[in-house]
Write an enzyme that holds these catalytic residues in place. Structure first.
Site, PDB file in Angstrom:
ATOM      1  N   LEU A   1       0.832  -1.202   0.000  1.00 42.66           N
ATOM      2  CA  LEU A   1       0.000   0.000   0.000  1.00 42.66           C
ATOM      3  C   LEU A   1       0.868   1.255   0.000  1.00 42.66           C
ATOM      4  O   LEU A   1       0.712   2.130  -0.844  1.00 42.66           O
ATOM      5  CB  LEU A   1      -0.921   0.015   1.224  1.00 42.66           C
ATOM      6  CG  LEU A   1      -1.730   1.297   1.453  1.00 42.66           C
ATOM      7  CD1 LEU A   1      -2.732   1.487   0.323  1.00 42.66           C
ATOM      8  CD2 LEU A   1      -2.455   1.246   2.791  1.00 42.66           C
ATOM      9  N   THR A   2       1.785   1.352   0.952  1.00 40.88           N
ATOM     10  CA  THR A   2       2.591   2.556   1.130  1.00 40.88           C
ATOM     11  C   THR A   2       3.534   2.783  -0.054  1.00 40.88           C
ATOM     12  O   THR A   2       4.122   1.841  -0.589  1.00 40.88           O
ATOM     13  CB  THR A   2       3.414   2.455   2.426  1.00 40.88           C
ATOM     14  OG1 THR A   2       2.534   2.237   3.524  1.00 40.88           O
ATOM     15  CG2 THR A   2       4.210   3.726   2.672  1.00 40.88           C
ATOM     16  N   GLU A   3       3.671   4.046  -0.441  1.00 40.26           N
ATOM     17  CA  GLU A   3       4.588   4.444  -1.509  1.00 40.26           C
ATOM     18  C   GLU A   3       5.501   5.549  -1.002  1.00 40.26           C
ATOM     19  O   GLU A   3       5.234   6.151   0.056  1.00 40.26           O
ATOM     20  CB  GLU A   3       3.799   4.932  -2.730  1.00 40.26           C
ATOM     21  CG  GLU A   3       2.902   3.863  -3.323  1.00 40.26           C
ATOM     22  CD  GLU A   3       2.217   4.320  -4.608  1.00 40.26           C
ATOM     23  OE1 GLU A   3       2.447   5.484  -5.024  1.00 40.26           O
ATOM     24  OE2 GLU A   3       1.458   3.512  -5.179  1.00 40.26           O
TER      25      GLU A   3
ATOM     26  N   ILE B   1       7.775  -2.232   2.801  1.00 39.11           N
ATOM     27  CA  ILE B   1       6.868  -3.383   2.734  1.00 39.11           C
ATOM     28  C   ILE B   1       7.467  -4.562   3.514  1.00 39.11           C
ATOM     29  O   ILE B   1       8.518  -5.097   3.153  1.00 39.11           O
ATOM     30  CB  ILE B   1       6.582  -3.780   1.283  1.00 39.11           C
ATOM     31  CG1 ILE B   1       6.122  -2.545   0.481  1.00 39.11           C
ATOM     32  CG2 ILE B   1       5.533  -4.873   1.246  1.00 39.11           C
ATOM     33  CD1 ILE B   1       4.917  -1.826   1.057  1.00 39.11           C
TER      34      ILE B   1
ATOM     35  N   GLN C   1      16.093   3.791  31.175  1.00 39.72           N
ATOM     36  CA  GLN C   1      16.543   4.603  32.311  1.00 39.72           C
ATOM     37  C   GLN C   1      16.807   3.732  33.544  1.00 39.72           C
ATOM     38  O   GLN C   1      17.804   3.910  34.242  1.00 39.72           O
ATOM     39  CB  GLN C   1      15.499   5.669  32.631  1.00 39.72           C
ATOM     40  CG  GLN C   1      15.962   6.735  33.622  1.00 39.72           C
ATOM     41  CD  GLN C   1      16.994   7.673  33.018  1.00 39.72           C
ATOM     42  OE1 GLN C   1      17.118   7.758  31.796  1.00 39.72           O
ATOM     43  NE2 GLN C   1      17.730   8.383  33.849  1.00 39.72           N
TER      44      GLN C   1
ATOM     45  N   GLU D   1       1.039   1.104  10.313  1.00 38.46           N
ATOM     46  CA  GLU D   1      -0.401   0.812  10.251  1.00 38.46           C
ATOM     47  C   GLU D   1      -1.261   1.972  10.744  1.00 38.46           C
ATOM     48  O   GLU D   1      -2.267   1.785  11.431  1.00 38.46           O
ATOM     49  CB  GLU D   1      -0.721  -0.480  11.018  1.00 38.46           C
ATOM     50  CG  GLU D   1      -0.035  -1.689  10.403  1.00 38.46           C
ATOM     51  CD  GLU D   1      -0.810  -2.971  10.571  1.00 38.46           C
ATOM     52  OE1 GLU D   1      -2.039  -2.930  10.701  1.00 38.46           O
ATOM     53  OE2 GLU D   1      -0.165  -4.022  10.547  1.00 38.46           O
TER      54      GLU D   1
END
Length: 385
Positions: free
Chosen positions: A126-128, A160, A342, A369
């Site tokens: 999906l992601t570009e 991806i 910490q 997501e």
């Protein structure tokens, strides 16, 4: 009466996955992580345990469970390591689930048996480079060559997961396939098998965290696949994957809770044995209160994903609850990872310690997501704003 305890079957699953995480994953994952190597042997063993088939029906080779079972397994894995957990999460929710939800009988028969057994992995494109949360900015295009009966795909995808392993079988790609009547882009989903000519998997990224998971950029140069590789209805790709992302956010929340709880576990153990000024640091109220706050964050986020997962499996609306769970769990993970580092002091800054890995892994949970900002948008819109 509301009961937040797990049933007998889920409790047995939780204990089984916890044992696997402690006995199999924990002793070796640090080496995989530092070498940026994919843990094939661990994935193979998860497949034999049936973890990749948890939410799928037995008719497809699955375990006949549901998303709640998947979330319980993800939490237990992420208590020890997030690279392994996200490999399972993405393999199911982004890889196999779209085919199960929207595929034809032929597509399910072709792909699901190998995916739900863990013999193969699938990825979700999906992601570009220029389109992340704004899926409407998708530039990848697919043109139907009606004469040849093939889709011709051109474009690229970024970040991806599970896309370049030796056992990756396919990527489901969202692409612009036309223009809607209102002038917006028509998005459709298309299955592209690995090894298809013109489909190139670029070298893996150098990442801050999730260093034992597999992440690549994908390029498509006149990639041709059969018209029958369309997943679901033409023009419904965006709507389909909104549903997939909503479900994935519940699973992502479980992963975040696991990391948050893992930070508590490691910090409590360290606080009991590390001594300063004549006594264990866990005897100092400053450390006690820090650990109490960490436990409260993990517990609260767990209740949030329990609610979202319960709604999902019972067929109730869960979009708002998924966003709340993802928002709360990612915040708990990031904050607990910082606090755990910490508590460990200088040792927490050394990469060989589990909390150092958790610190490096936590930040992506506020991005992947759907960013935390996107979750707030979803929640506020559900309030009518």
């Amino acid at each position: 009466m509301v009961d937040f305890t797990l049933g007998e079957d889920l409790e047995a699953l939780r204990l089984s996955v916890r044992e696997f995480a402690n006995d199999v994953v924990a002793p070796v994952i640090g080496d995989y992580y530092e070498r940026h190597a994919f843990p094939y042997d661990i994935v193979r063993q998860m497949g034999k345990m049936g973890l990749f088939g948890l939410p799928f029906p037995e008719q497809h080779g699955g375990m006949g469970g549901d998303y709640f079972a998947l979330c319980v397994a993800l939490e237990e894995l992420a208590r020890v390591d997030s690279s392994v957990a996200v490999t399972l999460e993405a393999g199911i929710s982004l890889g196999a689930m779209p085919i199960y939800r929207f595929g034809t009988d032929e597509q399910r028969a072709q792909w699901l048996p190998r995916l739900v057994s863990g013999e193969a992995l699938a990825s979700f494109g999906l992601t570009e480079p220029g389109a992340g949360s704004d899926a409407g900015g998708t530039q990848t295009r697919a043109v139907l060559d009606e004469t040849a009966g093939e889709w011709v795909i051109n474009g690229s995808k970024a970040f991806i997961t599970n896309s370049g392993t030796d056992i990756t079988a396919l990527v489901t790609v969202t692409a612009v396939t036309g223009v809607n009547p209102d002038g917006s882009k028509e998005l459709s989903a298309i299955i592209v098998p690995n090894g298809t000519p013109g489909f190139t998997v670029q070298p893996g990224y150098s990442k801050v965290g999730w260093c034992a998971s597999d992440t690549h950029e994908l390029n498509f140069d006149d990639v041709r696949v059969p018209a029958a590789n369309l997943l679901g209805e033409r023009g419904r790709g965006y709507a389909q994957f909104l549903r997939i992302l909503d479900e994935g956010r519940v699973a992502f929340a479980a992963l975040g809770v696991g990391l948050a709880q893992g930070c508590v576990d490691e910090s409590v153990a360290y606080a009991k044995q590390r001594r300063a000024f004549g006594k264990a640091i866990g005897e100092y109220q400053a450390i006690q209160f820090k650990l109490a706050d960490m436990e409260a964050r993990a517990h609260t986020a767990r209740l949030a994903y329990y609610d979202a997962a319960s709604r999902l499996v019972n067929g109730r609306d869960f979009k708002r609850q998924a966003a709340i769970a993802k928002l709360q769990a990612s915040d708990a993970a990031v904050t607990n990872a910082r606090e755990a580092t910490q508590v460990h002091g200088g040792y927490g800054f050394m990469n060989e310690t589990p909390v150092a890995r958790m610190w490096r892994d936590a930040k992506i949970l506020e991005i992947g997501e759907g960013t935390s900002e996107v979750q707030r948008m979803i929640i506020s819109r559900s309030l009518g704003l």
